[in-house]
Design a protein around this motif. Structure first.
Motif, PDB file in Angstrom:
ATOM      1  N   PRO A  51       3.471  14.228   5.557  1.00 21.17           N
ATOM      2  CA  PRO A  51       4.860  13.799   5.341  1.00 21.17           C
ATOM      3  C   PRO A  51       5.058  12.353   5.788  1.00 21.17           C
ATOM      4  CG  PRO A  51       4.764  15.867   6.569  1.00 21.17           C
ATOM      5  CD  PRO A  51       3.367  15.348   6.476  1.00 21.17           C
ATOM      6  N   GLN A  52       5.612  11.539   4.949  1.00 16.21           N
ATOM      7  CA  GLN A  52       5.827  10.114   5.200  1.00 16.21           C
ATOM      8  C   GLN A  52       4.518   9.428   5.589  1.00 16.21           C
ATOM      9  OE1 GLN A  52       8.570   8.350   4.435  1.00 16.21           O
ATOM     10  NE2 GLN A  52       9.220  10.306   3.595  1.00 16.21           N
ATOM     11  N   GLY A  53       3.414   9.926   5.041  1.00 16.18           N
ATOM     12  CA  GLY A  53       2.096   9.368   5.330  1.00 16.18           C
ATOM     13  C   GLY A  53       1.892   8.023   4.666  1.00 16.18           C
ATOM     14  N   TYR A  54       0.772   7.424   5.007  1.00 14.25           N
ATOM     15  CA  TYR A  54       0.435   6.109   4.458  1.00 14.25           C
ATOM     16  C   TYR A  54       0.298   6.205   2.945  1.00 14.25           C
ATOM     17  CZ  TYR A  54      -0.759   5.498   9.367  1.00 14.25           C
ATOM     18  OH  TYR A  54      -0.724   5.460  10.734  1.00 14.25           O
ATOM     19  N   GLY A  55       0.979   5.310   2.257  1.00 15.77           N
ATOM     20  CA  GLY A  55       0.931   5.268   0.804  1.00 15.77           C
ATOM     21  C   GLY A  55       1.824   6.299   0.140  1.00 15.77           C
ATOM     22  N   ILE A  56       2.854   6.747   0.818  1.00 15.18           N
ATOM     23  CA  ILE A  56       3.727   7.804   0.289  1.00 15.18           C
ATOM     24  C   ILE A  56       4.390   7.400  -1.022  1.00 15.18           C
ATOM     25  CG2 ILE A  56       5.737   7.164   1.707  1.00 15.18           C
ATOM     26  CD1 ILE A  56       4.776  10.761   0.804  1.00 15.18           C
ATOM     27  N   GLU A  57       4.835   6.155  -1.129  1.00 19.80           N
ATOM     28  CA  GLU A  57       5.512   5.713  -2.365  1.00 19.80           C
ATOM     29  C   GLU A  57       4.539   5.684  -3.537  1.00 19.80           C
ATOM     30  OE1 GLU A  57       8.808   5.207  -2.975  1.00 19.80           O
ATOM     31  OE2 GLU A  57       9.037   6.010  -0.957  1.00 19.80           O
ATOM     32  N   ALA A  58       3.328   5.174  -3.293  1.00 18.23           N
ATOM     33  CA  ALA A  58       2.325   5.142  -4.366  1.00 18.23           C
ATOM     34  C   ALA A  58       1.966   6.566  -4.789  1.00 18.23           C
ATOM     35  CB  ALA A  58       1.074   4.395  -3.895  1.00 18.23           C
ATOM     36  N   TYR A  59       1.846   7.455  -3.824  1.00 17.97           N
ATOM     37  CA  TYR A  59       1.512   8.853  -4.116  1.00 17.97           C
ATOM     38  C   TYR A  59       2.608   9.499  -4.972  1.00 17.97           C
ATOM     39  CZ  TYR A  59       0.668  13.837  -3.387  1.00 17.97           C
ATOM     40  OH  TYR A  59       0.462  15.178  -3.576  1.00 17.97           O
ATOM     41  N   ARG A  60       3.856   9.259  -4.609  1.00 22.20           N
ATOM     42  CA  ARG A  60       4.980   9.834  -5.370  1.00 22.20           C
ATOM     43  C   ARG A  60       5.013   9.316  -6.804  1.00 22.20           C
ATOM     44  NH1 ARG A  60       9.405   9.195  -0.578  1.00 22.20           N
ATOM     45  NH2 ARG A  60       8.885  11.119   0.514  1.00 22.20           N
ATOM     46  N   LYS A  61       4.568   8.071  -6.998  1.00 18.69           N
ATOM     47  CA  LYS A  61       4.586   7.471  -8.336  1.00 18.69           C
ATOM     48  C   LYS A  61       3.279   7.692  -9.092  1.00 18.69           C
ATOM     49  CE  LYS A  61       7.744   3.856  -6.823  1.00 18.69           C
ATOM     50  NZ  LYS A  61       7.867   2.427  -6.472  1.00 18.69           N
ATOM     51  N   GLY A  62       2.330   8.371  -8.468  1.00 18.22           N
ATOM     52  CA  GLY A  62       1.052   8.633  -9.123  1.00 18.22           C
ATOM     53  C   GLY A  62       0.148   7.420  -9.178  1.00 18.22           C
ATOM     54  N   LEU A  63       0.369   6.449  -8.303  1.00 16.07           N
ATOM     55  CA  LEU A  63      -0.444   5.232  -8.287  1.00 16.07           C
ATOM     56  C   LEU A  63      -1.664   5.416  -7.393  1.00 16.07           C
ATOM     57  CD1 LEU A  63       2.485   2.667  -7.933  1.00 16.07           C
ATOM     58  CD2 LEU A  63       1.282   3.338 -10.018  1.00 16.07           C
ATOM     59  N   GLU A  64      -2.521   4.413  -7.404  1.00 12.65           N
ATOM     60  CA  GLU A  64      -3.740   4.442  -6.591  1.00 12.65           C
ATOM     61  C   GLU A  64      -3.381   4.529  -5.104  1.00 12.65           C
ATOM     62  OE1 GLU A  64      -7.168   4.276  -7.348  1.00 12.65           O
ATOM     63  OE2 GLU A  64      -6.373   4.853  -9.307  1.00 12.65           O
ATOM     64  N   PRO A  65      -4.139   5.309  -4.347  1.00 11.89           N
ATOM     65  CA  PRO A  65      -3.890   5.386  -2.901  1.00 11.89           C
ATOM     66  C   PRO A  65      -4.344   4.107  -2.197  1.00 11.89           C
ATOM     67  CG  PRO A  65      -5.812   6.706  -3.487  1.00 11.89           C
ATOM     68  CD  PRO A  65      -5.224   6.182  -4.777  1.00 11.89           C
ATOM     69  N   PRO A  66      -3.919   3.907  -0.954  1.00 11.32           N
ATOM     70  CA  PRO A  66      -4.324   2.704  -0.217  1.00 11.32           C
ATOM     71  C   PRO A  66      -5.843   2.668  -0.015  1.00 11.32           C
ATOM     72  CG  PRO A  66      -2.634   3.944   0.982  1.00 11.32           C
ATOM     73  CD  PRO A  66      -3.055   4.772  -0.178  1.00 11.32           C
ATOM     74  N   SER A  67      -6.371   1.456   0.036  1.00  3.78           N
ATOM     75  CA  SER A  67      -7.805   1.278   0.292  1.00  3.78           C
ATOM     76  C   SER A  67      -8.103   1.599   1.760  1.00  3.78           C
ATOM     77  CB  SER A  67      -8.198  -0.174   0.015  1.00  3.78           C
ATOM     78  OG  SER A  67      -7.569  -1.028   0.970  1.00  3.78           O
ATOM     79  N   ASP A  68      -9.371   1.725   2.089  1.00  6.83           N
ATOM     80  CA  ASP A  68      -9.755   1.980   3.470  1.00  6.83           C
ATOM     81  C   ASP A  68      -9.239   0.872   4.388  1.00  6.83           C
ATOM     82  OD1 ASP A  68     -11.010   4.273   2.673  1.00  6.83           O
ATOM     83  OD2 ASP A  68     -13.061   3.533   2.996  1.00  6.83           O
ATOM     84  N   GLY A  69      -9.353  -0.373   3.929  1.00  8.49           N
ATOM     85  CA  GLY A  69      -8.856  -1.505   4.729  1.00  8.49           C
ATOM     86  C   GLY A  69      -7.362  -1.404   4.978  1.00  8.49           C
ATOM     87  N   ARG A  70      -6.628  -1.008   3.957  1.00  9.20           N
ATOM     88  CA  ARG A  70      -5.176  -0.868   4.093  1.00  9.20           C
ATOM     89  C   ARG A  70      -4.825   0.301   5.012  1.00  9.20           C
ATOM     90  NH1 ARG A  70      -0.612  -3.065   4.940  1.00  9.20           N
ATOM     91  NH2 ARG A  70       1.160  -2.091   3.899  1.00  9.20           N
ATOM     92  N   LEU A  71      -5.573   1.398   4.935  1.00  6.29           N
ATOM     93  CA  LEU A  71      -5.345   2.531   5.833  1.00  6.29           C
ATOM     94  C   LEU A  71      -5.544   2.114   7.295  1.00  6.29           C
ATOM     95  CD1 LEU A  71      -7.066   5.463   3.915  1.00  6.29           C
ATOM     96  CD2 LEU A  71      -4.607   5.128   4.265  1.00  6.29           C
ATOM     97  N   ILE A  72      -6.574   1.314   7.524  1.00  5.51           N
ATOM     98  CA  ILE A  72      -6.839   0.818   8.881  1.00  5.51           C
ATOM     99  C   ILE A  72      -5.671  -0.046   9.357  1.00  5.51           C
ATOM    100  CG2 ILE A  72      -8.302  -0.745  10.232  1.00  5.51           C
ATOM    101  CD1 ILE A  72     -10.680   0.322   8.516  1.00  5.51           C
ATOM    102  N   GLU A  73      -5.204  -0.949   8.489  1.00  4.04           N
ATOM    103  CA  GLU A  73      -4.053  -1.807   8.835  1.00  4.04           C
ATOM    104  C   GLU A  73      -2.827  -0.969   9.180  1.00  4.04           C
ATOM    105  OE1 GLU A  73      -2.945  -4.741   5.905  1.00  4.04           O
ATOM    106  OE2 GLU A  73      -5.051  -5.175   5.499  1.00  4.04           O
TER     107      GLU A  73
END
Length: 183
Positions: A51-73
């Motif tokens: 819930p409200q995890g990293y990349g939630i907006e992209a996930y809701r829109k069916g877009l690519e998830p965050p990269s490993d680098g972005r997850l770390i950030e």
């Protein structure tokens, strides 16, 4: 999200940040934290949408998830923000506690003060003075103490300068002394 997050979203973000700190305290690396708290189940190490995890907006829109680098950030950012919020809460709590302690000392003071004034009881006077000192210290009312350094017989401190050669000689002497030699 588009605008301010709802109360439920803010609560979920607070929980995510708390989870991020807990994971970091457990010694988990940044990428694993990022994946554990990712919104996209394909990235999430538990295979669920956090819930409200990293990349939630992209996930809701069916877009690519965050990269490993972005997850770390994002994981680093969450831990930093959570620690800053905790620090602010701790500062606020400390101020509240300071006020409470000052109130307690004030109440103690008035009881002791009355006894000191009415009867002249030296123990009550001593106790009142100690409460005043403690209150002054707690509230930061004492002036800083000025300290002066002086040389022999109260004179000026003598300062000598040494060149590089003199410093190397002293270092060599200190090394010889540490090895059992004479200094």
């Amino acid at each position: 999200m588009g605008g301010r997050p709802t109360r439920a979203q803010r609560a979920a973000i607070t929980q995510r940040r708390t989870d991020a700190i807990d994971l970091k305290l457990a010694g988990i690396d940044w990428l694993t934290i990022g994946r554990k708290l990712a919104a996209d189940p394909s990235l999430n190490s538990d295979g669920v949408a956090y819930p409200q995890g990293y990349g939630i907006e992209a996930y809701r829109k069916g877009l690519e998830p965050p990269s490993d680098g972005r997850l770390i950030e994002l994981a680093c950012k969450d831990v930093s923000k959570a620690l800053a919020e905790r620090g602010t809460a701790l500062d606020d709590s400390t101020d509240e506690l300071r006020k409470l302690m000052a109130e307690r000392l004030e109440r103690l003071f008035f009881g002791v003060y009355r006894a000191a004034i009415r009867t002249g009881d030296l123990q009550a006077v001593d106790r009142a003075v100690r409460i005043i000192e403690r209150s002054s210290h707690l509230l930061g009312l004492n002036r800083p103490v000025r300290t002066e350094v002086s040389g022999p017989d109260g004179g000026a401190v003598q300062v000598e300068t040494a060149g590089l050669e003199e410093l190397q000689r002293l270092i060599a002497l200190a090394g010889d002394a540490g090895e059992g030699g004479e200094a």
